[in-house]
Scaffold this active site. Sequence first.
Site, mmCIF file in Angstrom:
data_model
loop_
_atom_site.group_PDB
_atom_site.id
_atom_site.type_symbol
_atom_site.label_atom_id
_atom_site.label_comp_id
_atom_site.label_asym_id
_atom_site.label_seq_id
_atom_site.Cartn_x
_atom_site.Cartn_y
_atom_site.Cartn_z
ATOM 1 C CB SER A 30 -1.018 -0.059 1.099
ATOM 2 O OG SER A 30 -1.813 1.316 1.553
ATOM 3 C CG MET A 31 3.576 3.162 -1.622
ATOM 4 S SD MET A 31 4.612 3.013 -2.738
ATOM 5 C CE MET A 31 4.218 2.022 -3.998
ATOM 6 C CG HIS A 32 -2.218 8.337 0.937
ATOM 7 N ND1 HIS A 32 -3.605 7.683 1.237
ATOM 8 C CD2 HIS A 32 -2.490 9.656 0.820
ATOM 9 C CE1 HIS A 32 -4.222 8.748 1.753
ATOM 10 N NE2 HIS A 32 -3.712 9.705 1.046
ATOM 11 C CD GLU A 172 3.609 0.425 8.961
ATOM 12 O OE1 GLU A 172 2.765 -0.291 9.331
ATOM 13 O OE2 GLU A 172 4.285 0.361 8.068
ATOM 14 C CE1 TYR A 174 -1.371 6.920 9.993
ATOM 15 C CE2 TYR A 174 -0.488 4.555 9.131
ATOM 16 C CZ TYR A 174 -0.491 5.815 9.136
ATOM 17 O OH TYR A 174 0.332 6.489 8.147
ATOM 18 N NE ARG A 222 2.029 -3.152 6.143
ATOM 19 C CZ ARG A 222 2.652 -2.331 5.463
ATOM 20 N NH1 ARG A 222 2.258 -1.092 4.947
ATOM 21 N NH2 ARG A 222 3.913 -2.385 5.321
ATOM 22 C CG HIS A 260 4.106 6.588 10.653
ATOM 23 N ND1 HIS A 260 4.858 5.860 9.806
ATOM 24 C CD2 HIS A 260 2.845 6.643 10.078
ATOM 25 C CE1 HIS A 260 4.090 5.536 8.879
ATOM 26 N NE2 HIS A 260 2.664 5.733 8.898
ATOM 27 N NE ARG A 296 16.468 -0.809 2.506
ATOM 28 C CZ ARG A 296 17.161 -1.077 1.404
ATOM 29 N NH1 ARG A 296 16.633 -1.132 0.114
ATOM 30 N NH2 ARG A 296 18.443 -1.104 1.304
ATOM 31 C CB CYS A 342 12.983 0.684 -4.752
ATOM 32 S SG CYS A 342 13.057 1.648 -3.212
ATOM 33 C CD GLN A 347 16.858 12.267 -2.964
ATOM 34 O OE1 GLN A 347 17.903 11.132 -2.838
ATOM 35 N NE2 GLN A 347 16.969 13.422 -3.516
ATOM 36 C CB CYS A 361 9.823 6.432 -8.469
ATOM 37 S SG CYS A 361 11.151 5.506 -8.130
#
Length: 670
Positions: A30-32, A172, A174, A222, A260, A296, A342, A347, A361
């Site tokens: 998942s990526m916002h 994470e 939340y 998750r 986070h 990773r 990746c 950045q 990316c």
Amino acid sequence: MASNGDRFAHLAQPIRVGAVTLRNRIVMGSMHTGLEGHQTEAAFDQLARFYAERARGGVGLIVTGGFAPNEAGRLKDEPATMQTGEHVRLHRRIADAVHADGGLIVLQLLHAGRYGYHDKVVAPSPIRSPINKYTPAELSDAAIEETIADYVKAARLARGAGYDGVEVMGSEGYLISQFLAPRTNRRTDRWGGPLENRARLPLAVVAGIRSALGPAFLILYRHSVLDLVEGGLPWDETVWVAGEVALAGADVISTGFGWHEAKVPTIAGVVPQAAFAEHIRRLKAAVSVPVTASNRINSPAVAERLIASGICDLVSMARPLLADAEFASKAFAGNAKRVTTCIACNQACLDHYFEDRPISCLVNPRAAREAEFRPLPVTRKKRIAVVGAGVAGLVCAIEAARRGHEVVVFEAEASIGGQMTLAARIPGKADYAEVVRAYAAQLAGLGVRIHLGRRATAPQLMADGFHEIVIATGVRPRALDLPGADDPRVVSYDAALSGAAGVGTCVAIIGAGGIGHDVALYLAHPDPAEATDPARFAHRWGVGGAPSPAPAPRQVILLKRSPGPFGRSLGKSTGWILRQELRDLGVQQLAGVTYHEIDEAGLHLTAEGQRQCIAFDTLVVCAGQVPNRSLADELFAAGLGVHVIGGAKFAVELDAKRAIEDGTALGCAI
Ligand SMILES: Cc1cc2nc3c(=O)[nH]c(=O)nc-3n(C[C@H](O)[C@H](O)[C@H](O)COP(=O)(O)O)c2cc1C
Ligand code: SF4
């Protein structure tokens, strides 16, 4: 010809999860993207293109970025929720596009709790997060029941939009983490206290979705395997929750690492590949449903190893699917060497997210901007010379050749990669070399010739009759303008990094931008291998592991002209790690410096109103860069219209992100 071993047999194997069969073990994590909050058809069409390209690229399952089940659960003050028929209409564009390209996709339901960056935040207890300025309101018993109902309703709407399931975000830090952990849950009612109470919300959410939507609907959960904060879940409770979530109806346990607000890096380049594999293995051993590894894992080989050794059943890759939409199809076709890696720089993805900009990316600017950079086949084939094989030149050559042009690359040095190859020496940046390797493999696959050790000249380029000439000759370090700067102990950053210049044990560094910080880390670090060894990483950051390496081999001082704190220009998601590393390695810092001269005694300067002399064996100059553009100027003077890209065009604050974007844009347009 690739051998079967190169085709990643375990990773390629289909797997049954719940009522669905995935075509392979690769999950796009998942990526916002920053587009979720734009409730427009244009934004959702872009999301649809983004996900469809990844479905075409062969992943087994896609998880969208997080959408909140209600207003209070939003990540930011934007309408990224799943609550209405209008949301269903917009989301259908995504699900349809992914299905049309042969993929499966689930919607992530993420309630931010006290991490929401707006004034309507809620949480189990009214305790402000150290990384947020908003204090959450405590949820009432009735509001908790409503929140559970909102999750179930959002899942129902997700099915209406065509999604194959949902992922319930329980990690994470939340809302669900906040209920589970004593750190944030101080309630004394049926939602707080004993673990059964703290776990009541996530278990009710999963059970509610399962009961409302039946067995055919995929539910991923998750789970926070390591909270990495004080007052987080201990291991036995982590395992218990995973087991109960599976019993409540989850088909898959996805994994997450670190809240986070944790002070342990979990996704930056200093985190070795598959650093959390051991914890994933232990969790998998304790649960009955498939477990997805995360964080990773950025190469087909590492992903294959994790599955083959039984550590997990599926592998989630988030940013690696930004870096290369064709990750899976290249791997399974025997072209793993062509997968763009990746580099965990954050950045153009996470740092953009923090800056409220759509993500993309660094190594693949087409990511989430597919309509903007369209490598359309050419109607008229041209002969193109690209001068300079730094990353700007390489990606320009790739895009141009992919579109059908005949491209020749000239590089004066004996190897390609330029500044990117140099950067790969910095601890935590070894993957930068992998990107150069991938670009080289892509060029080879496209039949592009690279002339190494060949300094292109204006007369030769003109005589060769190229239709287009691209100048990507990059930058050179800016020289130090100071009396005594010709002292042999004064060296430029590239000479220090490449080994062309020897570096003593007492080092002063002039310039504290990104390069200055990197050079300080490189010179002060006792053991660059730490950055690739999960056990040493784990020990260094307090997650278990092997003993720490030796102390810093050099005494290093970092100097800058500007007053104020160091590292302000570093990325938000990685700067704190670099600052922490330099602190731990004892790197000294001096800001607000006026330099006077260099002589035998050292560097004479004024700081804090006092004149002083800093003794050194080696003084490394990291004072910026200037364009390397004499060839471009010569060709312009001869009346030739050439394209100048990357650092050769504009060197101020140059980074690989701008260089690669420049090269990609020209390669798609030329
Ligand atoms: C830009 C960005 C946005 C993210 N958004 C989410 C999100 O909405 N939900 C979530 O569970 N994880 C999110 N993540 C975390 C990723 O799912 C993943 O855990 C993390 O990037 C580490 O995995 P990777 O090394 O494969 O990228 C996000 C990561 C990035 C880089
Ligand atoms: S910007 Fe950097 S971290 Fe993000 S996906 Fe691209 S290479 Fe990976």
